[in-house]
Design an enzyme around this catalytic site. Structure first.
Site, PDB file in Angstrom:
ATOM      1  N   CYS A 177     -33.791  28.517  14.490  1.00 39.34           N
ATOM      2  CA  CYS A 177     -34.137  28.621  13.063  1.00 39.34           C
ATOM      3  C   CYS A 177     -34.549  30.053  12.726  1.00 39.34           C
ATOM      4  CB  CYS A 177     -35.255  27.637  12.742  1.00 39.34           C
ATOM      5  SG  CYS A 177     -36.061  27.902  11.153  1.00 39.34           S
ATOM      6  N   CYS A 222     -37.881  30.437  10.886  1.00 34.27           N
ATOM      7  CA  CYS A 222     -38.992  30.173  11.808  1.00 34.27           C
ATOM      8  C   CYS A 222     -39.392  31.455  12.537  1.00 34.27           C
ATOM      9  CB  CYS A 222     -38.608  29.117  12.841  1.00 34.27           C
ATOM     10  SG  CYS A 222     -38.238  27.494  12.153  1.00 34.27           S
TER      11      CYS A 222
END
Length: 298
Positions: A31, A34
């Site tokens: 991600c 993230c």
């Protein structure tokens, strides 16, 4: 920062959030957002110096934990307080918005510092180290003037040491709260007892009045106040019980309210116990609570 698994979830999240808020960061290695948010959260955790705990959950390796929170996308952030989720957000917020989010829910740095001082003071009191406790409590009150627990303990220790004038100065900022906050009212009743007993050497006059008339409640109450001023707590409660056994509502509940004030004052700090256990109650406090209930409910 701590990495969360199903095995340590109870200890590191549910139990830990009972004392310090826990910020859960659900993330994944693949991600991109993230990878942007993670360093921001870590920096903010360091800057906030113990105001919250950052707990990271890898949604790929900890799917059960993620499913417990219904995580559908990452990054997802959830704030836990007292074992319950209170708020959260999704997406990689910038640092300023993360701070704004946290500041809505977290105690201030001053509140955290004062709470820490108060806990250390209570530990010192349990060990009999009054001077250290007094220093910690004074610092706590100066750091967070709204910390009523710290102020209660601070004023109480000053009164126990006979520093009545200092106690009154420390109590003055919260005197208006005595109507709504029982423990503050209890301190005020103790100070009123000290003032009422000033210059009185003994209880002979009241003893004579009570011997002549057991229902001389004014004499009994004055005697109880003198005993409070001398910190003869059980003797004071025994005298107040003599009033309550004869007239539960005398003088707008003055005897009952003063009795409760003594219980508040003499109750020691709670001893730390393991999760799920109930701290032991002081035997004197427990005994006199039962006596009050027995009289009031009879």
């Amino acid at each position: 920062m701590v990495d969360i698994t199903l095995q340590n979830f109870k200890e590191e999240v549910l139990q830990a959030s009972q004392t310090t808020p826990v910020l859960l960061d659900f993330w994944a290695t693949w991600c991109g957002p993230c990878q942007s948010l993670g360093p921001v959260l870590e920096k903010v955790e360091a800057d906030y110096q113990g105001r919250f705990i950052l707990a990271k959950v890898d949604v790929d390796s900890q799917q059960q934990v993620a499913s417990m929170f219904g995580v559908r996308s990452v990054p997802t952030v959830v704030l836990m307080v007292d074992g319950q989720p209170v708020d959260g957000f999704t997406g990689a917020l910038p640092e300023q918005q993360v701070r704004a989010f946290l500041d809505q829910h977290l105690p201030s740095a001053e509140e955290v510092e004062a709470e820490h001082d108060t806990q250390e003071a209570e530990e010192a009191l349990l060990e009999g180290d009054t001077e250290t406790a007094l220093q910690k409590l004074e610092h706590a009150v100066n750091t967070d003037p709204d910390n009523e627990a710290a102020r209660f303990d601070y004023v109480k220790v000053l009164l126990q040491m006979g520093r009545t004038d200092d106690a009154k100065v420390a109590f003055a900022p919260v005197i208006a709260k005595t109507v709504a906050v029982r423990r503050l009212d209890s301190l005020q009743r103790w100070m009123q007892a000290i003032d009422a007993s000033e210059g009185v050497a003994d209880t002979q006059a009241w003893d004579a009045a009570i011997a002549a008339n057991k229902r001389d409640f004014a004499a009994r109450f004055a005697r109880a106040q003198w005993l409070m001023a001398q910190q003869r707590w059980t003797d004071a409660m025994d005298e107040l019980l003599e009033i309550l056994m004869r007239d539960k509502n005398w003088n707008e509940d003055a005897a009952r309210k003063t009795y409760i004030a003594v219980l508040d004052v003499i109750e020691p700090p709670k001893v730390a116990v393991a999760e799920g256990q109930i701290p032991p109650e002081d035997p004197t406090v427990a005994t006199y609570r039962r006596r009050l209930s027995s009289v009031v409910l009879s």
